[in-house]
Design a protein around this motif. Structure first.
Motif, PDB file in Angstrom:
ATOM      1  N   LYS A 133       0.879  -1.161  -0.050  1.00 17.45           N
ATOM      2  CA  LYS A 133      -0.118   0.120   0.080  1.00 17.45           C
ATOM      3  C   LYS A 133       0.877   1.090   0.120  1.00 17.45           C
ATOM      4  O   LYS A 133       1.044   1.882   0.938  1.00 17.45           O
TER       5      LYS A 133
ATOM      6  N   GLU B 106       0.295   4.116  -2.058  1.00 15.64           N
ATOM      7  CA  GLU B 106      -0.073   5.009  -2.730  1.00 15.64           C
ATOM      8  C   GLU B 106       0.383   6.469  -2.946  1.00 15.64           C
ATOM      9  O   GLU B 106       0.439   6.968  -1.886  1.00 15.64           O
TER      10      GLU B 106
ATOM     11  N   ARG C 279       0.725   5.277  -9.666  1.00 19.27           N
ATOM     12  CA  ARG C 279       0.061   5.024  -8.439  1.00 19.27           C
ATOM     13  C   ARG C 279       1.023   4.954  -7.396  1.00 19.27           C
ATOM     14  O   ARG C 279       0.690   5.422  -6.067  1.00 19.27           O
TER      15      ARG C 279
END
Length: 210
Positions: free
Chosen positions: A105, A107, A154
């Motif tokens: 994760k 981002e 991303r």
């Protein structure tokens, strides 16, 4: 940039000793050290496919303790050797076993990204063991590169630098066009011709190049 010490186990499945591509990448990072420190000032550094761990260890040694250095590899042997290399050089590196950035994760969190992929053109039947997968990129040598590139928007922060190793057969111009289309500035910052290969280091960035 001083090359870190490393412990290499010849029996480690799929882990190469540092070679010309690793040293060219170190040279490119050294040449950009002022840019990295003054403009990027990374808080999160990620290296994918780190092999012996000398690149992430060198980066960790050069940056301050507030920088988190994360090394990712799918090969458990590479994970173990990277951890040992970090200990040998008295640096802090977090080691994660994983497939590229899948499952992380991150981002828009990565400020400095380093990727030395398996880039040698090959046939699928050659990609059997971990050692083969460490160098074989199938087709144009871009199977792994092509999987990673769509993830860049991303995972990369708004002020980021990234470094990618490629060879002439990978069609670096096409890679640059693809990265440009994602909103990054992208150029070749280092080249080296060795026996059988023409290496290059592609640098991409966002928000830091004047």
């Amino acid at each position: 940039m001083e090359t870190p010490s490393w412990k290499f186990d010849e029996m480690a499945d799929g882990v190469y000793e540092p070679r010309e591509d690793s040293f060219l990448l170190l040279d490119a990072l050294e040449a950009d050290l002022k840019l990295i420190k003054k403009k990027c000032h990374p808080t999160l550094v990620v290296e994918v496919g780190r092999g012996s761990g000398i690149i992430i260890s060198a980066i960790s040694k050069l940056l301050n303790s507030s920088t988190l250095c994360l090394a990712v590899d799918i090969n458990p042997a590479a994970c173990n050797i990277t951890a040992e290399t970090a200990i040998m050089n008295n640096v802090a590196v977090e080691v994660v076993r994983g497939d590229l950035t899948n499952g992380l994760k991150l981002e828009r969190a990565i400020d400095l990204f380093v990727f030395n992929p398996p880039y040698v053109p090959s046939f699928e039947e050659e990609m059997l063991g971990m050692l083969d997968k460490a160098w074989a990129g199938s087709g144009q040598g871009r199977s792994v590169i092509n999987r990673l590139l769509p993830e860049l928007p991303r995972i990369m922060s708004e002020r980021c630098l990234g470094y990618l190793v490629a060879i002439e057969e990978n069609q670096p111009t096409e890679i640059i066009k693809t990265i440009n289309s994602m909103g990054f500035d992208c150029i070749i910052v280092a080249r080296k011709k060795i026996i059988g290969e023409k290496l290059c280091i592609i640098r991409f960035s966002k928000g830091i190049i004047d």
